[in-house]
Design a protein around this motif. Structure first.
Motif, PDB file in Angstrom:
ATOM      1  N   UNK A   1       1.202   7.976   6.742  1.00 51.71           N
ATOM      2  CA  UNK A   1       2.126   7.067   7.440  1.00 51.71           C
ATOM      3  C   UNK A   1       3.439   6.884   6.688  1.00 51.71           C
ATOM      4  N   UNK A   2       3.571   7.561   5.564  1.00 46.51           N
ATOM      5  CA  UNK A   2       4.740   7.356   4.698  1.00 46.51           C
ATOM      6  C   UNK A   2       6.062   7.616   5.425  1.00 46.51           C
ATOM      7  N   UNK A   3       6.143   8.747   6.111  1.00 41.98           N
ATOM      8  CA  UNK A   3       7.429   9.084   6.759  1.00 41.98           C
ATOM      9  C   UNK A   3       7.733   8.104   7.887  1.00 41.98           C
ATOM     10  N   UNK A   4       6.717   7.667   8.610  1.00 45.53           N
ATOM     11  CA  UNK A   4       6.893   6.689   9.688  1.00 45.53           C
ATOM     12  C   UNK A   4       7.467   5.389   9.125  1.00 45.53           C
ATOM     13  N   UNK A   5       6.884   4.938   8.017  1.00 46.78           N
ATOM     14  CA  UNK A   5       7.327   3.687   7.401  1.00 46.78           C
ATOM     15  C   UNK A   5       8.756   3.823   6.871  1.00 46.78           C
ATOM     16  N   UNK A   6       9.028   4.961   6.234  1.00 40.70           N
ATOM     17  CA  UNK A   6      10.389   5.181   5.695  1.00 40.70           C
ATOM     18  C   UNK A   6      11.431   5.172   6.801  1.00 40.70           C
TER      19      UNK A   6
ATOM     20  N   UNK B   1       0.838  -1.200   0.000  1.00 39.49           N
ATOM     21  CA  UNK B   1       0.000   0.000   0.000  1.00 39.49           C
ATOM     22  C   UNK B   1       0.880   1.260   0.000  1.00 39.49           C
ATOM     23  N   UNK B   2       1.957   1.205   0.765  1.00 39.61           N
ATOM     24  CA  UNK B   2       2.895   2.322   0.835  1.00 39.61           C
ATOM     25  C   UNK B   2       3.515   2.589  -0.532  1.00 39.61           C
ATOM     26  N   UNK B   3       3.955   1.514  -1.193  1.00 40.41           N
ATOM     27  CA  UNK B   3       4.583   1.684  -2.519  1.00 40.41           C
ATOM     28  C   UNK B   3       3.587   2.184  -3.555  1.00 40.41           C
ATOM     29  N   UNK B   4       2.271   1.934  -3.335  1.00 41.70           N
ATOM     30  CA  UNK B   4       1.232   2.437  -4.242  1.00 41.70           C
ATOM     31  C   UNK B   4       0.861   3.885  -3.923  1.00 41.70           C
ATOM     32  N   UNK B   5       1.511   4.482  -2.937  1.00 37.87           N
ATOM     33  CA  UNK B   5       1.243   5.876  -2.594  1.00 37.87           C
ATOM     34  C   UNK B   5      -0.081   6.088  -1.889  1.00 37.87           C
ATOM     35  N   UNK B   6      -0.560   5.041  -1.219  1.00 43.34           N
ATOM     36  CA  UNK B   6      -1.875   5.123  -0.597  1.00 43.34           C
ATOM     37  C   UNK B   6      -1.817   5.458   0.883  1.00 43.34           C
ATOM     38  N   UNK B   7      -0.609   5.683   1.431  1.00 45.06           N
ATOM     39  CA  UNK B   7      -0.499   5.964   2.875  1.00 45.06           C
ATOM     40  C   UNK B   7       0.255   7.276   3.103  1.00 45.06           C
ATOM     41  N   UNK B   8      -0.313   8.397   2.653  1.00 45.27           N
ATOM     42  CA  UNK B   8       0.418   9.670   2.790  1.00 45.27           C
ATOM     43  C   UNK B   8       0.697  10.037   4.247  1.00 45.27           C
TER      44      UNK B   8
END
Lengths: 183, 189
Positions: free
Chosen positions: A22-27, A13-20
């Motif tokens: 939570x993106x920084x948290x995941x990165x 989901x993150x790679x599909x750009x669907x988690x704006x």
């Protein structure tokens, strides 16, 4: 705080750009977690691989085929046309039924017995029998039968005719021909 | 200034505007063809079905409501046509997979013939892998991966929650990876 397993499950989901959100948290997490980093790399490589499946172009015949299908729709009768055709057919059916009824009623009244003729001519049966040879008739054994149409024709011929008493009519029931003989 | 898809579709709906319809055909024919081709796996069938999508758009123009995007409208029709094809057994199977690229297709950016061969083989493996997905997983995967549709849009097309879309995409990717790993272990996925 998300666990590694939870983050791994979100990587697609993150790679599909669907988690704006939570993106920084995941990165940040994947920078410090080797297993999540490995999973992220694997999924990224997979995404790149998917890109190698190239698009195809429509064939040169595609447009022509679509136009043919569209023109077939244009030729198909709409609902209103179909309803009109059904209405017209019903009207024709009524006319045919009326004609059939008319033919049937003619057929049932066409042949008269002696009694029926006597009622029709308003003459006694015994009077009719005395002049039966002058009246269009069909003899079947000892019985007489009279075709109404022939009787009507005979009556019209007698109307205002100075020779009414002189004519004797014979009727051929098979081919409807008249033979006129003078008595 | 060019008209939006939604404006064009309203002209088709309200005025039976053939020029507007033609514009929409030009804009979407390649996209629809590729969506259906990746779902079905057979080029000829995909061409036929993609034409049927536009037939349905024309015939059902009066049912179009601009509350959703036109892309949602047309891909919903395409999805229904694909699922009907599944029901009629025109579905993608391992046996139906074919190499259909010719010189007119979109060129790759690979530089060497060896790379070209490699990409061909990889393509065949991806096709076979996709054939193993359920129809719903396949639709989610193709629309998000190859057509850039958001999970929200796909949810509208499939009439399901966004969570279901996310779950199907996740499941599809994991299944595809498992199959591709077994076929190309050297990729180190």
């Amino acid at each position: 705080m998300l666990t590694c397993e939870e983050i791994k499950e979100k990587l697609v989901e993150f790679l599909d750009g669907e988690l704006p959100n939570e993106a920084s948290l995941i990165q940040e997490h994947t920078k410090v977690c080797p297993k999540c980093q490995e999973e992220l790399n694997s999924l990224s490589k997979l995404k790149k691989l998917f890109r190698t499946w190239r698009d195809i172009r429509p064939s040169r015949e595609w447009k022509v085929a679509l136009e043919k299908k569209l023109s077939r729709i244009a030729q198909e009768p709409g609902l209103e046309t179909i309803e009109k055709v059904i209405f017209d057919l019903n009207e024709r059916l009524k006319v045919v039924e009326q004609a059939l009824n008319s033919i049937q009623s003619k057929a049932t009244c066409e042949i008269m017995t002696l009694d029926e003729l006597s009622r029709y001519l308003k003459l006694r049966p015994e009077d009719i029998l005395t002049m039966v040879d002058q009246i269009p008739n069909i003899q079947i054994g000892s019985e007489y039968r009279f075709i109404k149409e022939s009787i009507d024709r005979w009556l019209r011929s007698l109307e205002n005719s100075p020779y009414a008493d002189s004519y004797s009519w014979c009727f051929d029931s098979h081919d409807e021909q008249f033979r006129r003989t003078t008595l | 200034m060019s008209m939006s898809d939604e404006e064009l579709m309203l002209k088709v709906r309200d005025e039976l505007d053939e020029f507007a319809f033609e514009m929409l055909v030009q804009r979407y024919k390649k996209s629809l063809l590729n969506f259906i081709y990746r779902f079905i796996g057979d080029r000829e069938t995909a061409e036929d079905l993609s034409q049927d999508v536009f037939l349905q758009v024309w015939k059902n123009a009066n049912s179009y409501l601009p509350i959703s995007k036109f892309s949602t409208f047309i891909f919903t029709i395409a999805k229904n046509i694909c699922l009907n094809a599944v029901a009629k057994s025109k579905v993608l199977t391992d046996n139906s997979i074919e190499a259909v690229h010719d010189k007119d297709d979109i060129p790759s950016d690979r530089s060497s013939p060896e790379d070209e061969i490699l990409s061909y083989e990889q393509e065949e493996i991806i096709k076979r892998a996709i054939a193993k997905l359920s129809p719903e997983q396949r639709i989610v995967f193709i629309l998000t991966e190859y057509h850039g549709l958001s999970y929200q849009e796909v949810a509208s097309i499939l009439q399901c929650p966004i969570g279901t879309v996310a779950s199907r995409k996740n499941g599809a990717v994991k299944l595809l990876r498992k199959y591709i790993r077994s076929m190309i272990p050297d990729l180190n996925l």
